[in-house]
Design a protein around this motif. Structure first.
Motif, short mmCIF file in Angstrom:
data_model
loop_
_atom_site.label_atom_id
_atom_site.label_comp_id
_atom_site.label_asym_id
_atom_site.label_seq_id
_atom_site.Cartn_x
_atom_site.Cartn_y
_atom_site.Cartn_z
N GLU A 25 0.49 -0.98 0.26
CA GLU A 25 0.18 0.03 -0.11
C GLU A 25 0.84 1.39 -0.30
O GLU A 25 2.17 1.62 0.56
CB GLU A 25 -0.98 -0.07 1.18
CG GLU A 25 -1.89 1.62 1.34
CD GLU A 25 -2.25 1.33 2.97
OE1 GLU A 25 -3.68 1.79 2.60
OE2 GLU A 25 -2.69 0.39 3.77
N HIS A 26 -0.31 2.66 -0.45
CA HIS A 26 1.22 3.28 -0.97
C HIS A 26 0.37 4.74 -0.31
O HIS A 26 -0.72 4.30 -0.88
CB HIS A 26 1.90 3.92 -2.30
CG HIS A 26 2.52 5.42 -2.08
ND1 HIS A 26 1.54 5.91 -2.96
CD2 HIS A 26 2.98 6.41 -1.57
CE1 HIS A 26 1.92 7.10 -2.69
NE2 HIS A 26 3.07 7.49 -1.88
N VAL A 27 0.66 5.40 0.86
CA VAL A 27 0.19 6.64 1.07
C VAL A 27 0.71 8.03 0.21
O VAL A 27 2.13 7.80 0.50
CB VAL A 27 -0.14 6.61 2.81
CG1 VAL A 27 -1.49 5.57 2.35
CG2 VAL A 27 0.64 6.47 3.66
N ASP A 28 0.41 8.83 0.14
CA ASP A 28 0.65 10.50 0.78
C ASP A 28 0.30 10.72 1.46
O ASP A 28 -0.01 11.18 2.15
CB ASP A 28 -0.33 11.32 -0.52
CG ASP A 28 0.17 13.05 -0.08
OD1 ASP A 28 1.22 13.03 0.43
OD2 ASP A 28 0.11 13.39 -2.10
N ALA A 29 1.89 10.73 2.35
CA ALA A 29 1.95 10.95 3.97
C ALA A 29 1.36 12.41 4.68
O ALA A 29 1.03 13.36 5.41
CB ALA A 29 2.64 10.54 4.55
N TRP A 55 4.74 4.15 2.29
CA TRP A 55 4.70 2.31 2.25
C TRP A 55 4.14 2.13 2.98
O TRP A 55 5.28 1.81 3.63
CB TRP A 55 5.38 1.83 0.58
CG TRP A 55 6.35 2.79 -0.41
CD1 TRP A 55 5.75 2.18 -2.08
CD2 TRP A 55 6.98 3.98 -0.83
NE1 TRP A 55 6.29 3.54 -2.93
CE2 TRP A 55 6.57 3.83 -2.03
CE3 TRP A 55 7.51 4.20 0.13
CZ2 TRP A 55 7.22 5.66 -2.39
CZ3 TRP A 55 8.66 5.28 -0.37
CH2 TRP A 55 8.27 5.25 -1.93
N ARG A 56 3.48 0.98 3.24
CA ARG A 56 2.91 -0.31 4.04
C ARG A 56 3.15 -1.29 3.53
O ARG A 56 3.33 -1.95 2.26
CB ARG A 56 1.91 0.05 4.70
CG ARG A 56 1.38 -1.16 5.80
CD ARG A 56 -0.14 -1.24 5.86
NE ARG A 56 -1.04 -1.39 5.20
CZ ARG A 56 -1.14 -2.38 5.13
NH1 ARG A 56 -1.03 -3.76 5.13
NH2 ARG A 56 -2.01 -2.96 3.82
N PHE A 57 5.14 -2.41 4.31
CA PHE A 57 4.80 -3.26 4.29
C PHE A 57 4.30 -4.74 4.85
O PHE A 57 3.70 -4.43 6.09
CB PHE A 57 6.59 -3.09 4.20
CG PHE A 57 7.29 -2.27 3.57
CD1 PHE A 57 8.52 -3.22 2.77
CD2 PHE A 57 7.37 -1.09 2.48
CE1 PHE A 57 8.96 -2.98 1.70
CE2 PHE A 57 8.07 -1.09 1.51
CZ PHE A 57 9.11 -1.53 0.97
N ALA A 58 4.00 -6.16 3.96
CA ALA A 58 3.70 -6.53 4.52
C ALA A 58 4.50 -7.58 5.44
O ALA A 58 3.96 -7.77 6.67
CB ALA A 58 2.52 -7.10 3.48
N PRO A 153 9.75 -1.15 -6.70
CA PRO A 153 9.18 -0.92 -7.98
C PRO A 153 8.66 0.21 -8.31
O PRO A 153 7.90 0.34 -8.04
CB PRO A 153 9.58 -2.20 -9.05
CG PRO A 153 9.78 -3.34 -8.11
CD PRO A 153 9.76 -2.17 -6.74
N GLU A 154 8.29 1.17 -9.48
CA GLU A 154 6.97 1.72 -9.92
C GLU A 154 5.33 0.83 -10.09
O GLU A 154 6.08 -0.52 -10.86
CB GLU A 154 7.14 2.64 -10.61
CG GLU A 154 5.73 3.89 -11.25
CD GLU A 154 6.45 4.63 -12.04
OE1 GLU A 154 5.72 5.88 -12.22
OE2 GLU A 154 7.61 4.89 -12.82
N SER A 155 4.64 1.19 -10.58
CA SER A 155 3.32 0.46 -10.73
C SER A 155 2.74 1.14 -10.49
O SER A 155 2.60 2.12 -10.43
CB SER A 155 3.35 -0.67 -9.58
OG SER A 155 3.06 -0.67 -8.50
N ALA A 156 1.06 0.66 -11.20
CA ALA A 156 0.01 1.34 -11.69
C ALA A 156 -0.44 1.56 -9.97
O ALA A 156 -1.42 3.03 -10.30
CB ALA A 156 -0.60 0.45 -12.33
N SER A 157 -0.51 1.36 -9.19
CA SER A 157 -1.08 1.12 -7.91
C SER A 157 -0.15 1.89 -7.37
O SER A 157 -0.56 2.77 -6.01
CB SER A 157 -1.28 0.19 -6.68
OG SER A 157 -0.03 -0.75 -6.71
#
Length: 366
Positions: A25-29, A55-58, A153-157
């Motif tokens: 998951e990514h957020v604009d903090a 970025w939230r890491f699992a 890596p850059e992705s669509a999400s």
């Protein structure tokens, strides 16, 4: 196996004592700082200009240090030493120092950190060059207490990131309700005494950090447990102070906490200047390119354990897939009325010399 298929090198992050993989998951903090206090392990990269990505890491594991086993590393292939270009050449940097001294003489500011960004072409396929290989090189040649490696890596999400840092400087450490920061100001070659200018600059920035933390602190809790400590690093020494505080109950791991912390303390005072607003205006005038993650913040926030460690993004390489691929590195110096322009230029050279040498490959491009 191609190195980019190695899970350590794709979608992973490593810091002192912590490794993480599988960003989910990514957020604009800046827009949603409350997410960083709600739960999960977040890797954070903030640019000096104010963008804060998280970025939230699992998957997270605690480990003794950030280094992988030596046998797992590949050779680092960097740019040629002669390939690096500076956003400010020596004459423009010296002119910038004199311009800032004039600002100080006019009473507009007391101190400004003047920086330049070095760049070199480094073509690579996604997700970028071998960050683990570079982190191995730095850990052997320039070990740092806040070393970090981030490859997303850059992705669509989600946006991507590629950072390898050998930062010696703590921006923010949070442990429950305790918060601290350890600004560095004052640099000399090993064995060379610090100047009065270095000490005055450190005291000035330490006072600025005290004021920054007071915005989120319980009244009366701000303290300075370390002042003008001399810390030796590979090839140089720094003056470091530490400011600590108790978070106000209003902010302690509430939804407002990280918004208040970033709002009250960012960008780090040691890499901006004092007063901060005036220094930022002058930096925008004198520096021709954005600093990006250099002089920003790099680190992690574990909302589940209510701990965090964010470093100031100095001694930091970052790679971007522009113009075929570019590796960047920033260096700078704090300018005061007592600054000698040539000495400040040499300080930027001193800070860059060892790390640029480590990241360069003599045979590449010849």
């Amino acid at each position: 196996m191609n190195w980019s298929d190695d899970p350590r090198r794709r979608g992973s992050a490593a810091f002192r004592g912590v490794r993480a993989s599988r960003p989910v998951e990514h957020v604009d903090a800046v827009e949603h700082p409350e997410r960083l206090a709600a739960g999960g392990f977040w890797v954070v990269v903030a640019t000096f200009e104010g963008r804060i990505d998280a970025w939230r890491f699992a998957d997270v594991e605690r480990a003794p240090d950030v280094r992988e086993p030596p046998e797992a590393a590949r050779a680092w292939l960097g740019p040629a030493r002669s390939a690096w270009e500076s956003s400010l050449d020596e004459s423009r940097y010296l002119a910038g120092v004199e311009a800032i001294r004039a600002d100080i003489h006019e009473g507009d500011v007391y101190q400004v950190n003047l920086c330049r960004v070095l760049r070199a072409s480094l073509p690579a396929s996604a997700p970028g060059p071998d960050a683990v290989a570079l982190s191995h090189v730095l850990s052997r040649g320039n070990p740092a207490r806040h070393a970090a490696r981030i490859v997303i890596p850059e992705s669509a999400s989600m946006p991507g990131a590629w950072i390898v840092s050998a930062s010696p400087e703590l921006y923010l450490r949070v442990d429950g309700g305790a918060v601290s920061s350890s600004p560095i100001k004052g640099t000399a070659a090993l064995g060379v005494p610090m100047l009065h200018k270095d000490e005055a600059e450190n005291v000035m920035i330490t006072d600025l950090i005290r004021n920054d933390l007071s915005h989120v602190a319980e009244p009366g809790s701000v303290a300075v447990p370390e002042l003008l400590g001399v810390h030796e690093h590979p090839g140089l020494a720094h003056l470091q102070s530490t400011v600590s505080a108790r978070l106000s109950p209003t902010f302690e791991w509430t939804g407002a906490m990280w918004g208040a912390l970033f709002g009250g303390t960012f960008p780090p005072g040691s890499v901006s200047g004092a007063p901060k607003a005036s220094a930022l205006r002058i930096i925008a005038r004198e520096e021709p390119v954005a600093r990006g993650p250099y002089c920003g913040a790099i680190g992690w926030i574990d909302a589940d354990t209510r701990t965090a460690e964010l470093a100031v993004g100095i001694r930091t390489f970052w790679w971007e897939n522009d113009a075929g691929g570019t590796l960047r590195f920033g260096t700078g110096a704090g300018i005061t009325w007592g600054s000698e322009p040539a000495a400040e230029w040499e300080e930027t050279e001193l800070k860059a010399r060892r790390l640029i040498g480590l990241a360069s490959t003599a045979t590449m491009g010849t």
